[in-house]
Design a protein around this motif. Structure first.
Motif, PDB file in Angstrom:
ATOM      1  N   LYS A  43       0.840  -1.212   0.000  1.00  0.00           N
ATOM      2  CA  LYS A  43       0.000   0.000   0.000  1.00  0.00           C
ATOM      3  C   LYS A  43       0.868   1.252   0.000  1.00  0.00           C
ATOM      4  N   HIS A  44       1.880   1.305   0.862  1.00  0.00           N
ATOM      5  CA  HIS A  44       2.750   2.479   0.936  1.00  0.00           C
ATOM      6  C   HIS A  44       3.555   2.659  -0.354  1.00  0.00           C
ATOM      7  N   PHE A  45       4.015   1.562  -0.921  1.00  0.00           N
ATOM      8  CA  PHE A  45       4.785   1.631  -2.161  1.00  0.00           C
ATOM      9  C   PHE A  45       3.921   2.205  -3.288  1.00  0.00           C
ATOM     10  N   ARG A  46       2.691   1.672  -3.425  1.00  0.00           N
ATOM     11  CA  ARG A  46       1.783   2.179  -4.469  1.00  0.00           C
ATOM     12  C   ARG A  46       1.509   3.666  -4.278  1.00  0.00           C
ATOM     13  N   ARG A  47       1.247   4.076  -3.030  1.00  0.00           N
ATOM     14  CA  ARG A  47       0.966   5.489  -2.770  1.00  0.00           C
ATOM     15  C   ARG A  47       2.161   6.371  -3.116  1.00  0.00           C
ATOM     16  N   ARG A  48       3.349   5.925  -2.729  1.00  0.00           N
ATOM     17  CA  ARG A  48       4.547   6.719  -3.003  1.00  0.00           C
ATOM     18  C   ARG A  48       4.791   6.828  -4.495  1.00  0.00           C
ATOM     19  N   VAL A  49       4.616   5.730  -5.216  1.00  0.00           N
ATOM     20  CA  VAL A  49       4.792   5.765  -6.673  1.00  0.00           C
ATOM     21  C   VAL A  49       3.776   6.722  -7.285  1.00  0.00           C
ATOM     22  N   GLN A  50       2.525   6.644  -6.853  1.00  0.00           N
ATOM     23  CA  GLN A  50       1.501   7.542  -7.395  1.00  0.00           C
ATOM     24  C   GLN A  50       1.847   8.999  -7.113  1.00  0.00           C
ATOM     25  N   GLU A  51       2.328   9.289  -5.905  1.00  0.00           N
ATOM     26  CA  GLU A  51       2.711  10.669  -5.570  1.00  0.00           C
ATOM     27  C   GLU A  51       3.863  11.142  -6.451  1.00  0.00           C
ATOM     28  N   GLU A  52       4.882  10.297  -6.581  1.00  0.00           N
ATOM     29  CA  GLU A  52       6.066  10.671  -7.346  1.00  0.00           C
ATOM     30  C   GLU A  52       5.781  10.767  -8.843  1.00  0.00           C
ATOM     31  N   ALA A  53       4.780  10.047  -9.302  1.00  0.00           N
ATOM     32  CA  ALA A  53       4.514   9.967 -10.738  1.00  0.00           C
ATOM     33  C   ALA A  53       3.315  10.791 -11.180  1.00  0.00           C
ATOM     34  N   LYS A  54       2.816  11.645 -10.309  1.00  0.00           N
ATOM     35  CA  LYS A  54       1.592  12.388 -10.666  1.00  0.00           C
ATOM     36  C   LYS A  54       1.757  13.221 -11.932  1.00  0.00           C
ATOM     37  N   ASP A  55       2.974  13.681 -12.218  1.00  0.00           N
ATOM     38  CA  ASP A  55       3.197  14.492 -13.418  1.00  0.00           C
ATOM     39  C   ASP A  55       3.022  13.690 -14.713  1.00  0.00           C
ATOM     40  N   PHE A  56       3.129  12.367 -14.624  1.00  0.00           N
ATOM     41  CA  PHE A  56       2.956  11.523 -15.812  1.00  0.00           C
ATOM     42  C   PHE A  56       1.486  11.370 -16.196  1.00  0.00           C
ATOM     43  N   GLU A  57       0.597  11.624 -15.223  1.00  0.00           N
ATOM     44  CA  GLU A  57      -0.841  11.461 -15.436  1.00  0.00           C
ATOM     45  C   GLU A  57      -1.180  10.059 -15.916  1.00  0.00           C
ATOM     46  N   LEU A  58      -0.535   9.073 -15.291  1.00  0.00           N
ATOM     47  CA  LEU A  58      -0.794   7.663 -15.582  1.00  0.00           C
ATOM     48  C   LEU A  58      -1.130   6.943 -14.282  1.00  0.00           C
ATOM     49  N   THR A  59      -2.024   5.977 -14.379  1.00  0.00           N
ATOM     50  CA  THR A  59      -2.328   5.146 -13.223  1.00  0.00           C
ATOM     51  C   THR A  59      -1.292   4.022 -13.130  1.00  0.00           C
ATOM     52  N   ILE A  60      -1.226   3.376 -11.985  1.00  0.00           N
ATOM     53  CA  ILE A  60      -0.295   2.261 -11.837  1.00  0.00           C
ATOM     54  C   ILE A  60      -0.618   1.140 -12.828  1.00  0.00           C
ATOM     55  N   PRO A  61      -1.882   0.772 -13.044  1.00  0.00           N
ATOM     56  CA  PRO A  61      -2.146  -0.251 -14.067  1.00  0.00           C
ATOM     57  C   PRO A  61      -1.663   0.177 -15.462  1.00  0.00           C
ATOM     58  N   GLN A  62      -1.788   1.466 -15.794  1.00  0.00           N
ATOM     59  CA  GLN A  62      -1.274   1.950 -17.074  1.00  0.00           C
ATOM     60  C   GLN A  62       0.251   1.832 -17.114  1.00  0.00           C
ATOM     61  N   TRP A  63       0.901   2.151 -16.004  1.00  0.00           N
ATOM     62  CA  TRP A  63       2.357   1.998 -15.909  1.00  0.00           C
ATOM     63  C   TRP A  63       2.747   0.554 -16.176  1.00  0.00           C
ATOM     64  N   LYS A  64       2.033  -0.364 -15.519  1.00  0.00           N
ATOM     65  CA  LYS A  64       2.360  -1.789 -15.672  1.00  0.00           C
ATOM     66  C   LYS A  64       2.266  -2.212 -17.129  1.00  0.00           C
ATOM     67  N   VAL A  65       1.198  -1.808 -17.789  1.00  0.00           N
ATOM     68  CA  VAL A  65       1.024  -2.167 -19.201  1.00  0.00           C
ATOM     69  C   VAL A  65       2.160  -1.586 -20.030  1.00  0.00           C
ATOM     70  N   LEU A  66       2.457  -0.306 -19.833  1.00  0.00           N
ATOM     71  CA  LEU A  66       3.539   0.323 -20.600  1.00  0.00           C
ATOM     72  C   LEU A  66       4.890  -0.346 -20.333  1.00  0.00           C
ATOM     73  N   ALA A  67       5.140  -0.713 -19.090  1.00  0.00           N
ATOM     74  CA  ALA A  67       6.412  -1.374 -18.765  1.00  0.00           C
ATOM     75  C   ALA A  67       6.547  -2.683 -19.530  1.00  0.00           C
ATOM     76  N   HIS A  68       5.474  -3.445 -19.590  1.00  0.00           N
ATOM     77  CA  HIS A  68       5.508  -4.713 -20.343  1.00  0.00           C
ATOM     78  C   HIS A  68       5.668  -4.448 -21.841  1.00  0.00           C
ATOM     79  N   LEU A  69       4.922  -3.489 -22.348  1.00  0.00           N
ATOM     80  CA  LEU A  69       4.985  -3.202 -23.785  1.00  0.00           C
ATOM     81  C   LEU A  69       6.363  -2.699 -24.195  1.00  0.00           C
ATOM     82  N   SER A  70       6.980  -1.893 -23.340  1.00  0.00           N
ATOM     83  CA  SER A  70       8.258  -1.289 -23.712  1.00  0.00           C
ATOM     84  C   SER A  70       9.403  -2.291 -23.728  1.00  0.00           C
ATOM     85  N   SER A  71       9.209  -3.411 -23.076  1.00  0.00           N
ATOM     86  CA  SER A  71      10.279  -4.410 -23.030  1.00  0.00           C
ATOM     87  C   SER A  71      10.021  -5.583 -23.968  1.00  0.00           C
TER      88      SER A  71
END
Length: 171
Positions: A43-71
């Motif tokens: 829970k804390h990790f997800r919250r911290r990532v969301q706080e740090e990544a707010k400028d990307f305007e992406l949700t964590i599930p969107q991040w996960k998809v992009l991470a898989h697609l990019s590799s």
């Protein structure tokens, strides 16, 4: 908030009616704080990532998809739900939003015209590189003050717990 073993000392162990509690069931009371802490760290990790990544305007599930697609050189859309632990409709919505932002492209699968293959765009590759820097920063904060040996032991233990819970068909 720190969770101590003593705070779970009164956890009841249960056995099937007419059976004695097994040694593993007695150990359940000892594991309760461990499992709680794992959930709390997540829970804390997800919250911290969301706080740090707010400028990307992406949700964590969107991040996960992009991470898989990019590799990869492209992923079957039907394979994405299992990769990011989401259902097919959720993945479809995520891909709609990523396509609208120019971060992903769906195309017909050359082997099966009914299926789609999803690719990250060059813009997505650049965003993922920035996202990985944010992730590395959160990870560095998470392990601050913890020895490499303790991190390695924790990782090995958590991987074993994950394997135990996933079962033989999901490892």
């Amino acid at each position: 908030m720190k969770i101590e073993l003593e705070s779970f000392a009164k956890v009841e162990t249960a056995a099937a009616p007419g059976c004695e509690p097994s040694q593993n069931q007695h150990k359940l009371a000892e594991l309760a704080p461990l499992l709680y802490v794992i959930a709390n760290v997540s829970k804390h990790f997800r919250r911290r990532v969301q706080e740090e990544a707010k400028d990307f305007e992406l949700t964590i599930p969107q991040w996960k998809v992009l991470a898989h697609l990019s590799s990869s050189e492209g992923i079957a859309q039907s394979a994405l739900p299992a990769m990011v632990d989401a259902d097919a409709m959720t993945i479809s919505g995520i891909l709609d939003r990523l396509e609208a932002r120019g971060l992903a492209v769906r195309s017909p699968n050359p082997k099966d015209s009914r299926a789609k293959v999803v690719h990250a765009t060059p813009l997505a590759q650049a965003e993922v590189a920035k996202m990985r820097e944010v992730g590395r920063g959160v990870y560095a904060k998470a392990i601050e003050g913890i020895s490499e040996a303790d991190v390695a032991a924790t990782l090995a233990t958590l991987n074993r717990i994950s394997d135990n819970l996933a079962g033989p068909d999901r490892q």
